[in-house]
Design an enzyme around this catalytic site. Structure first.
Site, PDB file in Angstrom:
ATOM      1  CB  CYS A   1      -0.449   2.523   4.097  1.00  0.00           C
ATOM      2  SG  CYS A   1      -2.062   1.642   3.462  1.00  0.00           S
ATOM      3  CG  ASP A   2       3.198   1.271   4.515  1.00  0.00           C
ATOM      4  OD1 ASP A   2       2.810   1.715   5.765  1.00  0.00           O
ATOM      5  OD2 ASP A   2       2.860  -0.065   4.434  1.00  0.00           O
TER       6      ASP A   2
ATOM      7  CB  CYS B   1      -0.867  -0.076   1.289  1.00  0.00           C
ATOM      8  SG  CYS B   1      -2.025   1.466   1.316  1.00  0.00           S
TER       9      CYS B   1
END
Length: 314
Positions: free
Chosen positions: A138-139, A135
């Site tokens: 997300c990261d 993701c």
């Protein structure tokens, strides 16, 4: 006679827990069924930065989910650990069956989630959340000024790779073919991006490192040649993002609920499926953004709609 719950929620990720919170606060008798540990994909995430209201420093997937679980239980949602293997969703009372029990509910909220299709390399599980991610939203921020690699060649892989170039100093797409599968318009943008590089006809064989990802072995599928890629000495690590698709946890609903060709459940904006009294929330449904915040929103909507359905049918 088995208890008939107002709401049965399948899954205890962010969508299921949010649904349980809203259903419980509405004084609906609520049962959450989860086959494993709470949290779904977010439970293996070491650090979270983009959930509104989280702890700004030091929030992890498990810590966020633990508070969600506690909050849900505070409002009376019952819990059971079980694996559902058959469903009967028509009629006023829905039946969910496992090897050991049968659960009855006036409404059902499906929040079974989805999981990233694994890259398929040796040691992959060991480095999930420690260099391997699925993701970018997300990261990406955790890899600012580092080198990262993206595995895949479709629309999502190339789009996520371009997103990562906003953070990483260099992004390399690893693709098993000699041309991308992404739409031509997306490819054109990608080839114009100076920070984006390509490793053609290549697959990832193995990842390694001392607690954090710092080495990767790749193989040329045409020649069979193996190459080891080491992290820059000053960095000590690099990132690998897998974007070769996600798989929805929807198999037991095949032939029962309307889905797309990939197995994602169809719904309207109010989380209704094609079956009255059956709702869907979170990553298992067709949607444009799969994040904790959107899953929680889905769960809240689904529970509110379940309450409305019950009131209208009593």
């Amino acid at each position: 006679m088995s208890k008939i719950y107002d709401v049965i929620i399948l899954g205890a990720g962010p969508a299921g827990l949010a649904a349980g919170l809203y259903a419980g606060r509405s004084r609906l008798s609520t049962l959450i069924i989860e086959k494993g540990k709470d949290g779904g994909q977010i439970a293996i995430t070491d650090e979270i930065e983009n959930y509104p209201g989280q702890i700004v420093e030091g929030e992890s997937g498990p810590s966020l989910i633990a508070r969600m679980t506690e909050q849900t239980e505070k409002f009376g949602a019952e819990r059971v650990t079980d694996v559902i293997n058959a469903v009967e969703l028509d009629g006023d009372v829905k039946k969910l069956k496992s090897a050991k029990a049968e659960y009855l509910g006036k409404t059902v909220i499906i929040a079974t989630g989805a999981f990233a299709r694994p890259i398929g390399c040796k040691n992959e599980k060991e480095f999930m959340g420690k260099g391997i991610s699925y993701c970018a939203t997300c990261d990406a921020n955790f890899f600012e000024d580092f080198e990262v690699f993206v595995v895949g060649g479709g629309d999502s892989a190339v789009e996520e790779a371009m997103y990562l170039t906003k953070f990483a100093r260099k992004v390399t797409i690893i693709h098993r073919r000699d041309e991308l599968r992404a739409a031509k318009s997306i490819q054109e943008k990608a080839f114009k991006n100076d920070k984006l590089h390509f490793l053609w006809d290549t697959v990832v064989e193995e990842v390694n490192g001392d607690g954090i990802l710092s080495s990767m072995t790749v193989k040329n599928v045409k020649t069979g040649e193996l190459t080891t890629i080491e992290a820059d000495e000053d960095d000590g690590m690099f990132g690998v993002f897998g974007f070769i698709g996600t798989i929805p946890n929807s198999k037991i609903f095949e032939g029962v609920i309307d889905m797309d060709e990939r197995g994602y459940i169809k719904s309207d904006e109010n989380m209704h499926t094609n079956i009255p009294g059956v709702f869907v929330a979170g990553d298992v449904r067709i949607k444009s953004l799969r994040q904790v915040v959107t899953a929680a929103a889905d769960g809240a909507i689904a529970a509110t709609q379940a309450e409305k359905y019950i009131n209208e049918n009593e």
